[in-house]
Design a protein around this motif. Structure first.
Motif, PDB file in Angstrom:
ATOM      1  N   ASP A  12       0.743  -1.079  -0.057  1.00  0.00           N
ATOM      2  CA  ASP A  12      -0.164   0.036   0.161  1.00  0.00           C
ATOM      3  C   ASP A  12       1.071   1.327  -0.177  1.00  0.00           C
ATOM      4  OD1 ASP A  12      -2.538  -1.546  -0.130  1.00  0.00           O
ATOM      5  OD2 ASP A  12      -2.354  -1.702   2.195  1.00  0.00           O
ATOM      6  N   ILE A  13       2.103   0.916  -0.186  1.00  0.00           N
ATOM      7  CA  ILE A  13       3.025   2.212   0.023  1.00  0.00           C
ATOM      8  C   ILE A  13       3.806   2.339  -1.549  1.00  0.00           C
ATOM      9  CG2 ILE A  13       5.267   3.227   1.198  1.00  0.00           C
ATOM     10  CD1 ILE A  13       4.324   1.304   3.524  1.00  0.00           C
ATOM     11  N   SER A  14       3.779   3.567  -2.080  1.00  0.00           N
ATOM     12  CA  SER A  14       4.381   3.721  -3.074  1.00  0.00           C
ATOM     13  C   SER A  14       5.600   4.695  -2.919  1.00  0.00           C
ATOM     14  CB  SER A  14       3.705   4.322  -4.122  1.00  0.00           C
ATOM     15  OG  SER A  14       3.130   5.925  -3.890  1.00  0.00           O
ATOM     16  N   ILE A  15       6.764   4.404  -3.337  1.00  0.00           N
ATOM     17  CA  ILE A  15       8.160   4.927  -3.303  1.00  0.00           C
ATOM     18  C   ILE A  15       8.463   5.637  -4.472  1.00  0.00           C
ATOM     19  CG2 ILE A  15      10.391   4.569  -2.612  1.00  0.00           C
ATOM     20  CD1 ILE A  15       9.292   1.917  -1.020  1.00  0.00           C
ATOM     21  N   ILE A  16       8.786   6.896  -4.421  1.00  0.00           N
ATOM     22  CA  ILE A  16       9.704   7.743  -5.729  1.00  0.00           C
ATOM     23  C   ILE A  16      10.821   8.029  -5.095  1.00  0.00           C
ATOM     24  CG2 ILE A  16       9.385   9.483  -7.028  1.00  0.00           C
ATOM     25  CD1 ILE A  16       6.354   9.801  -6.267  1.00  0.00           C
ATOM     26  N   ALA A  17      11.972   7.319  -5.893  1.00  0.00           N
ATOM     27  CA  ALA A  17      13.419   7.866  -5.548  1.00  0.00           C
ATOM     28  C   ALA A  17      14.084   8.858  -6.597  1.00  0.00           C
ATOM     29  CB  ALA A  17      14.185   6.527  -5.288  1.00  0.00           C
ATOM     30  N   LYS A  18      14.585   9.727  -6.376  1.00  0.00           N
ATOM     31  CA  LYS A  18      15.246  10.490  -7.406  1.00  0.00           C
ATOM     32  C   LYS A  18      16.466  11.296  -6.775  1.00  0.00           C
ATOM     33  CE  LYS A  18      15.143  13.153 -11.052  1.00  0.00           C
ATOM     34  NZ  LYS A  18      16.303  12.670 -11.464  1.00  0.00           N
ATOM     35  N   ASP A  19      17.646  10.598  -6.958  1.00  0.00           N
ATOM     36  CA  ASP A  19      18.869  11.112  -6.811  1.00  0.00           C
ATOM     37  C   ASP A  19      19.156  11.024  -5.240  1.00  0.00           C
ATOM     38  OD1 ASP A  19      19.494  11.697  -9.604  1.00  0.00           O
ATOM     39  OD2 ASP A  19      18.993  13.551  -9.292  1.00  0.00           O
ATOM     40  N   GLY A  20      18.527  10.025  -4.647  1.00  0.00           N
ATOM     41  CA  GLY A  20      19.096   9.667  -3.134  1.00  0.00           C
ATOM     42  C   GLY A  20      17.774  10.203  -2.597  1.00  0.00           C
ATOM     43  N   ALA A  21      16.894  11.042  -3.007  1.00  0.00           N
ATOM     44  CA  ALA A  21      15.692  11.701  -2.263  1.00  0.00           C
ATOM     45  C   ALA A  21      14.464  10.899  -2.536  1.00  0.00           C
ATOM     46  CB  ALA A  21      15.436  13.138  -2.888  1.00  0.00           C
ATOM     47  N   VAL A  22      13.945  10.522  -1.268  1.00  0.00           N
ATOM     48  CA  VAL A  22      12.865   9.309  -1.400  1.00  0.00           C
ATOM     49  C   VAL A  22      11.529  10.003  -0.895  1.00  0.00           C
ATOM     50  CG1 VAL A  22      11.996   7.169  -0.422  1.00  0.00           C
ATOM     51  CG2 VAL A  22      14.484   7.345  -1.179  1.00  0.00           C
ATOM     52  N   THR A  23      10.371   9.870  -1.694  1.00  0.00           N
ATOM     53  CA  THR A  23       9.176  10.380  -1.341  1.00  0.00           C
ATOM     54  C   THR A  23       8.358   9.114  -1.042  1.00  0.00           C
ATOM     55  OG1 THR A  23       9.386  12.345  -2.652  1.00  0.00           O
ATOM     56  CG2 THR A  23       7.364  11.956  -1.935  1.00  0.00           C
ATOM     57  N   LEU A  24       7.492   9.193   0.017  1.00  0.00           N
ATOM     58  CA  LEU A  24       6.892   8.007   0.291  1.00  0.00           C
ATOM     59  C   LEU A  24       5.350   8.492   0.277  1.00  0.00           C
ATOM     60  CD1 LEU A  24       8.443   7.019   3.560  1.00  0.00           C
ATOM     61  CD2 LEU A  24       8.831   5.980   1.576  1.00  0.00           C
ATOM     62  N   HIS A  25       4.415   7.719  -0.543  1.00  0.00           N
ATOM     63  CA  HIS A  25       3.244   7.942  -0.540  1.00  0.00           C
ATOM     64  C   HIS A  25       2.344   6.688  -0.319  1.00  0.00           C
ATOM     65  CE1 HIS A  25       3.306  11.836  -2.883  1.00  0.00           C
ATOM     66  NE2 HIS A  25       4.621  11.231  -3.441  1.00  0.00           N
ATOM     67  N   GLY A  26       0.988   6.936  -0.167  1.00  0.00           N
ATOM     68  CA  GLY A  26       0.009   5.625   0.317  1.00  0.00           C
ATOM     69  C   GLY A  26      -0.347   5.628   1.675  1.00  0.00           C
ATOM     70  N   THR A  27      -0.700   4.432   2.013  1.00  0.00           N
ATOM     71  CA  THR A  27      -1.395   4.400   3.290  1.00  0.00           C
ATOM     72  C   THR A  27      -0.547   3.127   4.202  1.00  0.00           C
ATOM     73  OG1 THR A  27      -2.714   2.635   2.583  1.00  0.00           O
ATOM     74  CG2 THR A  27      -3.610   5.143   2.635  1.00  0.00           C
ATOM     75  N   VAL A  28      -0.797   3.433   5.515  1.00  0.00           N
ATOM     76  CA  VAL A  28      -0.527   2.205   6.568  1.00  0.00           C
ATOM     77  C   VAL A  28      -1.664   2.287   7.250  1.00  0.00           C
ATOM     78  CG1 VAL A  28       2.260   2.761   6.393  1.00  0.00           C
ATOM     79  CG2 VAL A  28       0.626   4.171   7.856  1.00  0.00           C
ATOM     80  N   THR A  29      -1.586   1.019   8.174  1.00  0.00           N
ATOM     81  CA  THR A  29      -2.843   0.646   8.905  1.00  0.00           C
ATOM     82  C   THR A  29      -2.802   1.392  10.196  1.00  0.00           C
ATOM     83  OG1 THR A  29      -1.518  -1.167   9.646  1.00  0.00           O
ATOM     84  CG2 THR A  29      -3.180  -1.620   7.847  1.00  0.00           C
ATOM     85  N   ASP A  30      -1.633   1.876  10.698  1.00  0.00           N
ATOM     86  CA  ASP A  30      -1.484   2.444  11.873  1.00  0.00           C
ATOM     87  C   ASP A  30      -0.453   3.787  12.156  1.00  0.00           C
ATOM     88  OD1 ASP A  30       0.350   2.094  14.975  1.00  0.00           O
ATOM     89  OD2 ASP A  30      -2.122   1.816  14.941  1.00  0.00           O
ATOM     90  N   ALA A  31      -1.036   4.359  12.787  1.00  0.00           N
ATOM     91  CA  ALA A  31      -0.337   5.806  12.678  1.00  0.00           C
ATOM     92  C   ALA A  31       1.081   5.900  13.103  1.00  0.00           C
ATOM     93  CB  ALA A  31      -0.824   6.916  13.894  1.00  0.00           C
ATOM     94  N   SER A  32       1.500   4.798  14.137  1.00  0.00           N
ATOM     95  CA  SER A  32       2.848   4.494  14.699  1.00  0.00           C
ATOM     96  C   SER A  32       3.743   4.146  13.356  1.00  0.00           C
ATOM     97  CB  SER A  32       3.040   3.543  15.562  1.00  0.00           C
ATOM     98  OG  SER A  32       2.564   2.432  15.134  1.00  0.00           O
ATOM     99  N   GLN A  33       3.349   3.512  12.185  1.00  0.00           N
ATOM    100  CA  GLN A  33       3.975   2.963  11.151  1.00  0.00           C
ATOM    101  C   GLN A  33       4.234   4.230  10.263  1.00  0.00           C
ATOM    102  OE1 GLN A  33       1.493  -0.135   9.133  1.00  0.00           O
ATOM    103  NE2 GLN A  33       1.757  -1.407  10.827  1.00  0.00           N
ATOM    104  N   VAL A  34       3.780   5.479  10.140  1.00  0.00           N
ATOM    105  CA  VAL A  34       4.008   6.346   9.181  1.00  0.00           C
ATOM    106  C   VAL A  34       5.484   7.068   9.696  1.00  0.00           C
ATOM    107  CG1 VAL A  34       3.639   8.895   8.901  1.00  0.00           C
ATOM    108  CG2 VAL A  34       1.492   7.247   9.058  1.00  0.00           C
TER     109      VAL A  34
END
Length: 88
Positions: free
Chosen positions: A37-59
């Motif tokens: 449920d998580i999509s990851i975009i990587a660009k020259d070492g910079a990572v952006t996380l999109h998507g959902t997790v089931t629990d706030a602690s997982q963010v």
């Protein structure tokens, strides 16, 4: 365009894909987190996380995992918590 086979530092699409795979692999080791449920975009070492997790602690947990991956220079965390179906 770069000539094929020329020596290129670890940037560019190939490196981005490799880094993305490494971040997915790192998240995948944590069975409680649903990496699908998580999509990851990587660009020259910079990572952006999109998507959902089931629990706030997982963010925060996912961002920490991503930060720990070799080659990641920064993490932008846009994860949200999925509301349980039927809502609480």
């Amino acid at each position: 365009a770069m000539a094929p086979g020329s020596a290129v530092p670890a940037t560019g699409r190939k490196a981005d894909r490799a880094l993305r795979r490494k971040v997915y692999a790192a998240i995948g080791k944590h069975k409680e987190i649903s990496a699908g449920d998580i999509s990851i975009i990587a660009k020259d070492g910079a990572v952006t996380l999109h998507g959902t997790v089931t629990d706030a602690s997982q963010v925060g947990a996912v961002a920490e995992i991503a930060r720990g991956v070799d080659g990641v220079t920064s993490v932008t965390n846009k994860l949200t918590v999925r509301k349980p179906l039927g809502g609480m």
